[in-house]
Design an enzyme around this catalytic site. Structure first.
Site, PDB file in Angstrom:
ATOM      1  N   TYR A   1     132.331  95.507  76.861  1.00  0.00           N
ATOM      2  CA  TYR A   1     132.779  96.265  75.694  1.00  0.00           C
ATOM      3  C   TYR A   1     132.290  95.590  74.413  1.00  0.00           C
ATOM      4  O   TYR A   1     132.800  94.539  74.020  1.00  0.00           O
ATOM      5  CB  TYR A   1     134.308  96.378  75.658  1.00  0.00           C
ATOM      6  CG  TYR A   1     134.926  97.094  76.833  1.00  0.00           C
ATOM      7  CD1 TYR A   1     134.191  97.979  77.617  1.00  0.00           C
ATOM      8  CD2 TYR A   1     136.262  96.889  77.171  1.00  0.00           C
ATOM      9  CE1 TYR A   1     134.767  98.632  78.696  1.00  0.00           C
ATOM     10  CE2 TYR A   1     136.844  97.533  78.244  1.00  0.00           C
ATOM     11  CZ  TYR A   1     136.092  98.402  79.010  1.00  0.00           C
ATOM     12  OH  TYR A   1     136.672  99.038  80.080  1.00  0.00           O
TER      13      TYR A   1
ATOM     14  N   HIS B   1     134.088  95.666  87.791  1.00  0.00           N
ATOM     15  CA  HIS B   1     134.060  96.872  86.962  1.00  0.00           C
ATOM     16  C   HIS B   1     133.494  98.076  87.707  1.00  0.00           C
ATOM     17  O   HIS B   1     133.999  99.197  87.585  1.00  0.00           O
ATOM     18  CB  HIS B   1     133.246  96.589  85.695  1.00  0.00           C
ATOM     19  CG  HIS B   1     133.670  97.394  84.513  1.00  0.00           C
ATOM     20  ND1 HIS B   1     133.464  96.992  83.217  1.00  0.00           N
ATOM     21  CD2 HIS B   1     134.290  98.587  84.416  1.00  0.00           C
ATOM     22  CE1 HIS B   1     133.932  97.902  82.390  1.00  0.00           C
ATOM     23  NE2 HIS B   1     134.441  98.885  83.096  1.00  0.00           N
TER      24      HIS B   1
ATOM     25  N   SER C   1     142.166 105.866  80.404  1.00  0.00           N
ATOM     26  CA  SER C   1     142.044 107.200  79.776  1.00  0.00           C
ATOM     27  C   SER C   1     143.147 108.159  80.230  1.00  0.00           C
ATOM     28  O   SER C   1     142.871 109.305  80.574  1.00  0.00           O
ATOM     29  CB  SER C   1     140.674 107.809  80.063  1.00  0.00           C
ATOM     30  OG  SER C   1     139.647 107.050  79.494  1.00  0.00           O
ATOM     31  N   PRO C   2     144.414 107.738  80.209  1.00  0.00           N
ATOM     32  CA  PRO C   2     145.495 108.656  80.597  1.00  0.00           C
ATOM     33  C   PRO C   2     145.646 109.812  79.616  1.00  0.00           C
ATOM     34  O   PRO C   2     146.300 110.807  79.934  1.00  0.00           O
ATOM     35  CB  PRO C   2     146.736 107.768  80.596  1.00  0.00           C
ATOM     36  CG  PRO C   2     146.417 106.680  79.608  1.00  0.00           C
ATOM     37  CD  PRO C   2     144.949 106.422  79.794  1.00  0.00           C
ATOM     38  N   LEU C   3     145.021 109.680  78.447  1.00  0.00           N
ATOM     39  CA  LEU C   3     145.055 110.755  77.452  1.00  0.00           C
ATOM     40  C   LEU C   3     143.754 111.560  77.451  1.00  0.00           C
ATOM     41  O   LEU C   3     143.470 112.280  76.490  1.00  0.00           O
ATOM     42  CB  LEU C   3     145.311 110.170  76.058  1.00  0.00           C
ATOM     43  CG  LEU C   3     146.643 109.443  75.905  1.00  0.00           C
ATOM     44  CD1 LEU C   3     146.792 108.844  74.517  1.00  0.00           C
ATOM     45  CD2 LEU C   3     147.809 110.374  76.214  1.00  0.00           C
ATOM     46  N   GLY C   4     142.983 111.435  78.530  1.00  0.00           N
ATOM     47  CA  GLY C   4     141.749 112.227  78.614  1.00  0.00           C
ATOM     48  C   GLY C   4     140.786 111.927  77.489  1.00  0.00           C
ATOM     49  O   GLY C   4     140.192 112.826  76.918  1.00  0.00           O
ATOM     50  N   ARG C   5     140.641 110.628  77.160  1.00  0.00           N
ATOM     51  CA  ARG C   5     139.769 110.189  76.062  1.00  0.00           C
ATOM     52  C   ARG C   5     140.164 110.863  74.745  1.00  0.00           C
ATOM     53  O   ARG C   5     139.319 111.227  73.930  1.00  0.00           O
ATOM     54  CB  ARG C   5     138.306 110.443  76.400  1.00  0.00           C
ATOM     55  CG  ARG C   5     137.898 109.804  77.717  1.00  0.00           C
ATOM     56  CD  ARG C   5     136.435 109.947  78.031  1.00  0.00           C
ATOM     57  NE  ARG C   5     136.169 109.533  79.393  1.00  0.00           N
ATOM     58  CZ  ARG C   5     136.032 108.269  79.801  1.00  0.00           C
ATOM     59  NH1 ARG C   5     136.111 107.292  78.919  1.00  0.00           N
ATOM     60  NH2 ARG C   5     135.793 107.977  81.066  1.00  0.00           N
ATOM     61  N   GLY C   6     141.465 111.008  74.580  1.00  0.00           N
ATOM     62  CA  GLY C   6     142.006 111.586  73.350  1.00  0.00           C
ATOM     63  C   GLY C   6     142.215 113.081  73.397  1.00  0.00           C
ATOM     64  O   GLY C   6     142.929 113.641  72.554  1.00  0.00           O
ATOM     65  N   PHE C   7     141.633 113.746  74.389  1.00  0.00           N
ATOM     66  CA  PHE C   7     141.704 115.204  74.424  1.00  0.00           C
ATOM     67  C   PHE C   7     143.123 115.715  74.611  1.00  0.00           C
ATOM     68  O   PHE C   7     143.527 116.701  73.981  1.00  0.00           O
ATOM     69  CB  PHE C   7     140.809 115.739  75.546  1.00  0.00           C
ATOM     70  CG  PHE C   7     140.747 117.245  75.587  1.00  0.00           C
ATOM     71  CD1 PHE C   7     139.956 117.933  74.685  1.00  0.00           C
ATOM     72  CD2 PHE C   7     141.506 117.963  76.492  1.00  0.00           C
ATOM     73  CE1 PHE C   7     139.913 119.327  74.700  1.00  0.00           C
ATOM     74  CE2 PHE C   7     141.477 119.344  76.514  1.00  0.00           C
ATOM     75  CZ  PHE C   7     140.670 120.031  75.618  1.00  0.00           C
TER      76      PHE C   7
END
Length: 321
Positions: free
Chosen positions: A54, A121, A210-216
């Site tokens: 990262y 990873h 990404s539990p938020l769908g990459r912000g979506f």
């Protein structure tokens, strides 16, 4: 609280990638990120996630700076096995030589003597998994790493690694629009197997990134428009046409959220928590407002009817990558 290995951590962790890499890099603010990480620890967010890839080590250095003086209060996870200059140009290196070189570099950047959780990873198809995992297990013997984890693997790969050295955690993308680790992919096929279930049976934690769908799933992304360098700009689910159809998923999440006076983000995180007591999601954010919002998602207690309603949301349009 949720149990990881021999200690307890906050039910919701913190993914730190976006502070250095992959999303809206124009908003990067190292001082603000350091302050946010420290505030997270004070709020009881004690399961922190990074990787050597990262920002080409930047994210590890950021965490090392932020955790000065509070290192013993957290479970610190980082990763090895991906190399490359950007999220679109990555390759895999699971050679024992790379593992040994990478862990020393990560320890230095993190400013610590030991890494609590060291993930592979991605599995390198050109190196036998047992060979990579065996090299990583030697780091445990040497006291440089406490526990080992895998990222984005199948049940078969988890079994193979577990036979060499215990798998303490598996991290994969899991959210209301990515359910592959539960054993069913978006197109109805089974690709990974029930990785979440495997973790429960084998005393490992499952860590949704990404539990938020990459912000979506927050409802904040309504247009297919991203700055250069934002990985969502080349992901098919965020393209014009697909994105508009996928907003149906957000509408369903928002409906449940209204029952609780909660936000869609809180409901999306609560759904991942409901997949098992061994599940520790790691939503990422650079903003204090969302840190507090995400952390309090653990207080949203979804009913069976809520879960059934959320499980019935339409599958996403577009592939994951």
């Amino acid at each position: 609280m949720r149990k990881f290995a021999d200690r307890y951590v906050g039910a919701v962790g913190l993914g730190c990638m976006g502070m250095s890499w992959a999303y809206t890099e124009s908003e990067r603010d190292d001082d603000a990120s350091v302050a946010l990480i420290r505030e997270a620890v004070d709020l009881g967010v004690t399961f922190l996630d990074t990787s050597d890839v990262y920002g080409a080590g930047h994210n590890e250095r950021l965490l090392g700076q932020a955790l000065a003086g509070v290192r013993d209060r957290v479970v610190l996870a980082t990763k090895v096995g991906l190399v490359g200059p950007s999220s679109q140009r990555l390759s895999r290196d699971g050679t024992p030589k790379h593992v040994r070189e990478a862990v020393e570099a990560s320890l230095g950047r993190l400013g610590t003597d030991v890494i609590d959780l060291y993930y592979l990873h991605r599995v390198d198809p050109n190196v036998p998994l047992a060979e990579t995992w065996g090299a990583m297990s030697e780091l445990v013997t040497e006291g440089k790493v406490r526990h080992l984890g895998l990222s984005e693997v199948t049940v078969e790969q988890a079994e193979e690694a577990h036979a060499v050295h215990p798998v303490a955690a598996i991290q994969s993308e899991l959210s209301l629009w990515t359910r592959d680790p539960l054993g069913v992919s978006a197109d109805g096929g089974t690709k990974t197997g029930d990785v979440v279930g495997w973790c429960a049976v084998n005393d490992a934690v499952f860590v949704p990134f990404s539990p938020l769908g990459r912000g979506f799933l927050t409802g904040a992304v309504t247009k297919a428009s991203f700055e250069d360098g934002d990985m969502r700009g080349w992901m098919s689910r965020f393209q014009e046409g697909a994105l508009e159809q996928n907003l149906r998923i957000v509408d369903a999440v928002r409906t449940v959220a209204e029952h609780y006076g909660a936000t869609p983000a809180q409901v999306a995180i609560a759904w991942t928590l409901a997949q098992g007591e061994h599940v520790i999601p790691i939503p990422g954010t650079k903003k204090r407002k969302y840190l507090h919002e995400n952390t309090t998602a653990a207080g949203v207690d979804l009913t069976d009817d809520d879960l059934a309603e959320l499980d019935a949301v339409p599958p996403p349009v577009g592939a994951r990558y």
